[in-house]
Write a protein that holds these residues in place. Structure first.
Motif, short mmCIF file in Angstrom:
data_model
loop_
_atom_site.label_atom_id
_atom_site.label_comp_id
_atom_site.label_asym_id
_atom_site.label_seq_id
_atom_site.Cartn_x
_atom_site.Cartn_y
_atom_site.Cartn_z
N SER A 163 -5.86 18.21 30.94
CA SER A 163 -6.05 19.55 31.43
C SER A 163 -5.27 20.30 30.41
CB SER A 163 -5.39 19.81 32.72
OG SER A 163 -4.41 19.54 33.02
N LEU A 164 -4.13 19.77 29.89
CA LEU A 164 -3.15 20.52 28.98
C LEU A 164 -4.16 20.49 27.57
CD1 LEU A 164 -0.76 21.74 27.59
CD2 LEU A 164 -0.22 19.56 27.04
N PHE A 165 -4.89 19.37 27.22
CA PHE A 165 -5.29 19.36 25.93
C PHE A 165 -6.85 20.06 25.88
CE2 PHE A 165 -6.83 17.06 22.03
CZ PHE A 165 -5.94 17.40 21.19
N ARG A 166 -7.31 19.75 26.89
CA ARG A 166 -8.76 20.22 26.93
C ARG A 166 -8.74 21.89 27.27
NH1 ARG A 166 -12.77 17.22 30.11
NH2 ARG A 166 -10.98 17.25 31.62
N GLY A 167 -7.76 22.18 27.78
CA GLY A 167 -7.39 23.72 27.86
C GLY A 167 -7.05 24.51 26.47
N PHE A 312 -12.76 32.30 27.55
CA PHE A 312 -11.55 32.01 27.04
C PHE A 312 -10.28 31.86 28.40
CE2 PHE A 312 -7.36 34.03 26.03
CZ PHE A 312 -7.01 33.48 24.73
N PHE A 313 -10.79 32.53 29.40
CA PHE A 313 -9.99 32.76 30.65
C PHE A 313 -10.21 31.62 31.54
CE2 PHE A 313 -9.14 36.86 28.98
CZ PHE A 313 -7.69 36.79 29.23
N GLU A 314 -11.24 30.86 31.39
CA GLU A 314 -11.64 29.94 32.42
C GLU A 314 -10.59 28.60 32.15
OE1 GLU A 314 -15.59 28.77 31.96
OE2 GLU A 314 -16.33 30.59 33.38
N PRO A 315 -10.33 28.26 31.07
CA PRO A 315 -9.31 26.87 31.19
C PRO A 315 -7.93 27.43 31.38
CG PRO A 315 -10.43 27.32 28.85
CD PRO A 315 -10.65 28.49 29.79
N MET A 316 -7.50 28.70 31.51
CA MET A 316 -6.39 29.30 31.80
C MET A 316 -5.74 28.43 33.14
SD MET A 316 -4.70 31.54 29.89
CE MET A 316 -4.92 32.68 28.56
N GLU A 317 -6.84 28.28 34.06
CA GLU A 317 -6.38 27.94 35.49
C GLU A 317 -5.93 26.63 35.35
OE1 GLU A 317 -9.17 28.13 38.64
OE2 GLU A 317 -7.71 27.37 39.98
N MET A 321 -2.14 25.17 35.91
CA MET A 321 -1.85 24.01 36.83
C MET A 321 -1.04 23.06 36.14
SD MET A 321 -5.26 23.75 38.83
CE MET A 321 -5.15 22.24 40.02
N PHE A 322 -1.37 22.88 34.90
CA PHE A 322 -0.44 21.81 34.01
C PHE A 322 0.76 22.38 34.12
CE2 PHE A 322 1.68 21.35 30.17
CZ PHE A 322 1.80 19.89 29.97
N TYR A 323 1.09 23.55 33.75
CA TYR A 323 2.42 24.17 33.56
C TYR A 323 3.18 23.96 34.81
CZ TYR A 323 6.18 27.29 31.92
OH TYR A 323 7.46 27.50 31.34
N ASN A 328 7.72 21.38 38.02
CA ASN A 328 7.98 20.52 38.83
C ASN A 328 8.48 19.24 38.41
OD1 ASN A 328 8.49 19.33 41.32
ND2 ASN A 328 6.26 18.91 41.80
N ALA A 329 7.96 18.68 37.45
CA ALA A 329 8.44 17.13 37.02
C ALA A 329 9.84 17.53 36.47
CB ALA A 329 7.44 16.76 35.99
#
Lengths: 602, 612
Positions: A163-167, A312-317, A321-323, A328-329
């Motif tokens: 998700s990070l990279f694709r985003g 542009f804003f779609e992958p923001m979610e 989530m990654f963040y 958490n980790a």
């Protein structure tokens, strides 16, 4: 206050600098974990790029198929473009789905390799930490570190990477495309980055604190859970259930609230980003519409600009989530790295002196020791134990007998002075040599899950069944073991394998027997034995101890009979020292203890 | 029986206790737990649908904007149109926010409820249950598994619902556009059902295995920490690590197998709809060329079908999440469905006040898992202890003395015969009142990581929880007296005195110190019956003598059963009972038994005496 090691672990109100230090520590742990798998990470990233490209290509081909393929068929009855497009479509579909399958395997491999590495590090480190750490740090928290904290890292690794990279990929491509298409439409996007930045910072700061709290509460729950289940007999006998239930419920509630806050925080952050998206889209649309109306812009360009802004804003979610799982980790890794930062106080020598044929003479040279700086247990101890001698230590609780034993076993190092084995300081002996030579059996005879044979065999890895049996025979444990349902193979936790305290002590004796050390320390190791067992053990001890050094701490004066020499301790000093006969004949403390004991036998 | 099958499982693999349920049936078991929260969840789902619907209207509004004001150049309409799109966008975000907010509550509520319930149930389950379950398996259920269920409720459950609705709606629209193409699409998707079912079977096993293996790993971690002294003393950290790594590697293997299964599932999930497209595209073109379908409809058909890819793709991860959650629920219910075997009878009364006579009547006891060909551990014990009498219980190691003491407070239940207190069967009174009348000190002195004071007054909630100054004063007096009797005044020299918190399991106290606190704890109960399991074993001779002296005063008025290994402990008792091969062989004073019972001499006589 310090945040080095496990200190400050229960807090979440760190100063800016403390917080930075913690985060730094956690990130460098994460970095060091990812380093060995970096090649696979790069490989996986390439897979993500290909799969993303193929996924983007699919709809484009479909559109092409309808635009071109259909027109060609309708206008020219030419099926070729349509056929080509269908073939290309199937190919991209195959590529994108295979890449996804490969990605799933590959990312599982990364995440599992990292987790195994971390598990090994934490486990090894915990075992290496000195007794001074273990005696002051709740075991439940170590368990929490090694279970639920490590699990949070897994959540990050499992989902995060793609998700990070694709985003990032999608956002970058979209932004570039938008700038290329119409720079002035990109302006609102640029402006939008400012609130995004502040929103993210707010989320970052607040969530750090919340996640830290959640980890602390989760560890507390584990501590209480483990303690209750371990001590279930006492819990029941003393009707502690209701009280435990109430305090556990408070813990559950704290953890629940922490979780709720964390999730709600994300539930604000993510829609917050979306609101910024809506504003941006409206601005692009509004500005563009007027420009279209003025004829300064093509409708097609506006549509594309709007589409890109949305994309542009779609992958923001996904990024958010990654963040979230990253936060958490890293909070969990703060705690884990803190434990890894703890230094063993009893260190293995860098250049150990070889211990080839240990004879087993022990020397205490002006030893001063206390468990903390405020109290001294051994003020100044000088003692020589020749090789092969059996020493009995007598004295009231707290006189320092066990402490002396722990120093010989090198659970602790003296504050001042030195302890020597065959003239070599213990601190100069390699751990493996030391443990092979000196073994301590304590009153608390812990059994590990596994068979009776496994538990005895712990004393000597690779011991044959015959060796195990002869060790058990030597301490008189063979008979009761044979009466167990499956003899030596009986699981100590199951199937009638429940052993009495006395039986457990016999097994620990057998364990020490099979280890065949040069120096044997028995700290209250016969306390729970009944007299016939003790008799057998003593008989075994007499042969066992014939040619080795032994320190026996026993309250049963019967045990003292087999000693060559008796030491009476009081307040950390040796007040009497002599053979049992000498001391009994004298008028000292031992003589009076002995006569009191004789009387009690009547 | 769950415990039974837990033991059948080979070592290293954990119990697969209940018969495997289908994922749906497993997951259905979550609903009784979230009954009150269902309305919120349902509203959450509706709002999620509303969000999806709003998202779909935005392109329509956009199209209208392009086709009307922009095409006609009607500037006045631009502002309202953009405004509408803006409002629709905000509405979507609001719906998303609301959905998150609505679903959050039930998720964390469920998590808290399950966590409390399993703890409560575990505390009620008998000691025999705890003896046969690995502690890490319990911990992994209480922590990891429950979190898995919460995540499922909060994320997957709602999304599964919205995806399904969207798929149904989408397919209906497709059929409405063109029956043939819709049918092709549907038929092409059918293999997914077969693949999903196969995946479900495979993944269910894997999910269960990883959860069980995580429990095993937690057990090993716990043991490596609790047994640290032994590992250090023998220098066995390396071997412990090896065993741990072996287990961790098994877990890793299962996780990788899960990764492969997921990869395969994803492969088909992505490929098959695309195959549907690939078949439908030329067919659609052919149909259009025949004039059976117009171009606009064809475009609309594919546009709609493309929209369905999202929900279809989301099914794969939702399925794995659901299977994991189902399996986690099964593991939770493995524990929750284990019956509490030691129960009170309906309408049980409190133990009536009485002098405290303790009678064992033909008591039989065997551990439920002991082999059938073994005789009962306690094979008809008859023993009567008069009020105020102190009875020593003597027997060889492993003869069942500790088990006999555990029967008196119903930590285990007799398997035959009965135990009477003042003539009343202990199974007919409330457990709580029984355990407040009978106080125990165990051979391994478990202390809790609370203050010394709380440890000693553990069984005295009647005093400690009271705000009445008189009772509080009394609590202090009881504490002092108990510590005095047990010769535990060393606690007063601890840094914080009786308020010092004991390191977990009391490990920074010596064995003798712990034992004295455990003894003080039993005395502080001021019970009418005191059951002490070898209470002085770790004490040095001087302390033992002092404790005995003080204990005599307590024992003068209390009925007591004391497991003894030493003549010195036997001296505390009025009479001695010899437990031999499951029965009481003889009862009498120490000297009587010495004189007449050779077995007794064998058990209790010291080395010296034998020599005589």
């Amino acid at each position: 206050m310090s945040v080095t090691g496990v200190r400050g672990e229960e807090r979440s109100d760190f100063t800016v600098n403390e917080g930075k230090a913690l985060r730094q520590r956690s990130l460098s742990l994460l970095g060091s974990l990812l380093h060995p798998v970096r090649v696979r990470v790069y490989f996986t990233l390439i897979i993500v790029v290909i799969s993303t490209a193929a996924q983007v290509a699919g709809p484009a081909l479909l559109a092409l198929g309808i635009d071109q393929g259909l027109t060609q068929v309708l206008d020219n009855n030419n099926w070729l473009p349509a056929e080509l497009i269908v073939v290309a479509y199937i190919l991209t579909a195959l590529v994108s789905s295979s890449m996804m399958a490969i990605y799933m395997r590959s990312s599982a491999l990364i995440s599992q390799t990292v987790l195994l590495d971390l598990r090994e590090r934490v486990f090894t480190h915990t075992q290496n930490l000195s007794m001074s750490f273990h005696e002051n740090y709740t075991s439940g928290r170590i368990i929490a570190r090694q279970t639920s904290d490590i699990e949070t890292l897994r959540e990050l690794l499992d989902g995060g990477l793609s998700s990070l990279f694709r985003g990032i990929l999608l956002i970058t491509f979209t932004a570039v495309a938008l700038v290329a298409l119409d720079p002035s439409s990109a302006l609102p996007l640029l402006v939008a980055l400012i609130p995004c930045y502040f929103l993210t910072r707010w989320f970052s700061d607040t969530s750090k604190k919340q996640f830290r709290e959640a980890r602390t509460f989760s560890a507390r729950l584990i501590v209480q859970f483990v303690e209750t289940m371990t001590g279930i007999r006492a819990v029941k006998a003393f009707r502690r259930e209701a009280r435990n239930e109430a305090s556990y419920a408070i813990g559950v509630d704290d953890y629940k609230e922490a979780n709720r806050k964390v999730i709600r925080l994300f539930g604000t952050y993510d829609p917050g980003l979306k609101v910024i998206g809506v504003f941006t889209l409206a601005s692009v649309l509004l500005l563009g519409s007027f420009r279209v109306a003025n004829g300064a812009m093509e409708v097609g360009v506006l549509l594309a600009a709007v589409l890109y802004t949305r994309r542009f804003f779609e992958p923001m979610e996904e990024l958010a989530m990654f963040y979230n799982s990253f936060q958490n980790a890293s909070s969990a890794l703060e705690k884990v790295s803190g434990m890894l930062e703890e230094k063993p106080t009893v260190l293995e020598p860098e250049f150990p002196t070889a211990l080839v044929h240990p004879r087993g003479s022990l020397d205490f040279n002006n030893v001063t020791f206390g468990y903390n700086s405020s109290s001294v247990v051994l003020p100044n101890l000088d003692l020589h134990i020749p090789a092969g001698q059996t020493i009995a230590m007598v004295g009231t609780t707290g006189a320092g007998k066990s402490t002396l034993a722990k120093l010989v076993a090198r659970f602790y190092d003296p504050v001042e002075g030195s302890v020597e084995l065959d003239g070599i300081e213990l601190t100069q002996i390699a751990n493996a040599d030391l443990r092979r030579t000196i073994v301590m059996v304590t009153q608390e005879s812990y059994l590990f899950s596994g068979s009776v044979a496994d538990n005895i065999g712990l004393g000597k890895p690779g011991a044959t069944p015959a060796e195990i049996e002869s060790a058990a025979r030597a301490v008189g444990a063979h008979d009761f073991i044979m009466r167990l349902p499956e003899g030596y193979e009986t699981d100590v936790n199951k199937r009638g394998g429940r052993l009495s305290a006395g039986q457990r002590q016999l097994l620990s004796f057998a364990r020490a027997f099979i280890a065949d050390p040069t120096v044997l320390i028995l700290d209250e190791a016969t306390a729970s034995l009944d007299i016939p067992s003790e008799r057998l053990v003593q008989h075994g001890l007499q042969t066992l101890l014939a040619d080795r050094t032994a320190i026996i701490i026993a309250h049963r004066l019967s045990t003292v009979a087999i000693a060559d020499r008796v030491l009476v301790m009081e307040h950390g000093d040796i007040i009497e020292d002599g053979s049992p006969e000498e001391l009994i004949a004298g008028t000292g403390k031992f003589a009076s203890l002995h006569s009191a004991w004789r009387d009690s036998l009547a | 029986m769950t415990v039974q099958s837990a033991q059948e499982a080979p070592r290293g693999t954990a119990p697969l206790a209940t018969a495997p349920l289908g994922t749906v049936r497993s997951l259905r078991r979550v609903f009784p737990l979230i009954q009150g929260a269902m309305p919120r969840l349902i509203i959450g789902m509706i709002i999620a649908l509303a969000a999806a619907a709003t998202a779909l209207t935005i392109p329509l509004a956009l199209r209208w904007l392009v086709e009307n004001p922009l095409a006609t150049g009607d500037v006045a309409q631009i502002l309202p149109a953009v405004g509408l799109i803006f409002i629709l966008g905000l509405a979507e975000v609001t719906f998303i926010y609301l959905r998150r907010w609505l679903v959050l509550g039930p998720g964390v509520f469920l998590e808290g409820k399950m966590r409390n319930s399993i703890f409560i149930h575990l505390q009620k389950l008998p000691v025999s249950f705890h003896d046969s379950w690995q502690s890490g398996q319990l911990l992994s259920r209480a922590m990891g598994d429950i979190s898995t269920v919460r995540r499922w409720i909060s994320f997957a459950f709602v999304q599964l619902f919205t995806s399904t609705i969207m798929l149904i709606a989408g397919f209906s629209v497709l059929f409405a556009y063109n029956g043939l193409l819709g049918l092709i699409f549907l038929v092409a998707s059918l293999p997914l059902i077969v693949i999903s079912l196969r995946f479900q079977r495979r993944f269910t096993k894997l999910a269960r295995s990883t959860q069980d293996q995580q429990g095993d790993l937690a057990t090993t971690v716990e043991e490596s920490v609790h047994g640290i002294r032994v590992l250090k003393s023998f220098g066995r950290a390396g071997e412990a690590l090896e065993e741990f790594l072996d287990q961790a590697a098994i877990l890793r293997g299962t996780e990788l197998a899960k990764g492969r299964a997921n990869g395969q599932m994803w492969f088909w999930m992505l490929l098959i709809p695309d195959v549907g497209f690939a078949i439908a595209l030329p067919l659609g073109i052919y149909q259009a060329s025949l004039g059976n379908i117009n171009v606009g409809t064809l475009i609309a058909f594919f546009a709609t079908a493309a929209l369905l890819k999202g929900p279809m793709q989301s099914i794969a991860p939702m399925m794995s999440m659901s299977i994991e959650a189902g399996s986690a629920l099964n593991r939770y219910y493995d524990v929750m469905n284990t019956p509490i075997e030691i129960l009170e009878v309906r309408g049980a009364q409190e133990v009536p006040a009485g002098p405290g006579a303790l009678v064992f009547e033909d008591v039989h006891f065997r551990y439920e898992d002991s082999p059938a060909d073994h005789a009962d551990l306690l094979d008809g014990v008859n023993l009567s202890i008069a009020p105020g009498e102190t009875m020593a219980l003597v027997g060889l190691t492993g003869s069942g003395k500790t088990s006999l003491t555990a029967l008196t407070t119903r930590l285990f239940d007799v398997t035959g015969g009965r135990i009477l207190i003042d003539g009343i069967d202990i199974r007919e009174v409330t457990i709580d009142s029984l355990r407040s009348r009978v106080a125990m000190a165990f051979e391994d002195a478990t202390l809790f990581s609370i203050s010394v004071r709380d440890n000693v007054l553990l069984g005295r909630e009647d005093l400690t929880d009271s705000t009445d100054p008189a009772l509080q004063e009394r609590a202090g007096a009881v504490l002092d007296q108990s510590l005095d009797v047990a010769q535990a005044d060393f606690v007063r020299s601890l840094p914080l005195g009786v308020d010092s918190v004991i390191g977990e399991e009391g490990l920074n106290l010596s064995g003798g110190q712990r034992q004295r606190l455990a003894l003080a704890r039993a005395i502080a109960m001021e019970p009418s019956i005191l059951v002490l399991d070898d209470p002085l074993s770790a004490l040095d001779v001087t302390t033992e003598a002092a404790v005995e002296k003080a204990l005599r005063q307590v024992l003068a008025t209390t009925t007591a059963l004391i497991v003894a290994h030493r003549p010195s402990t036997v001296m505390l008792a009025d009479r001695v009972a010899l437990l031999h091969e499951g029965r009481i062989l003889d009862v009498g004073t120490h000297s009587e038994l010495l004189a007449r019972c050779p077995e007794y001499r064998n058990v209790i006589a010291s080395l010296e005496e034998e020599k005589r």
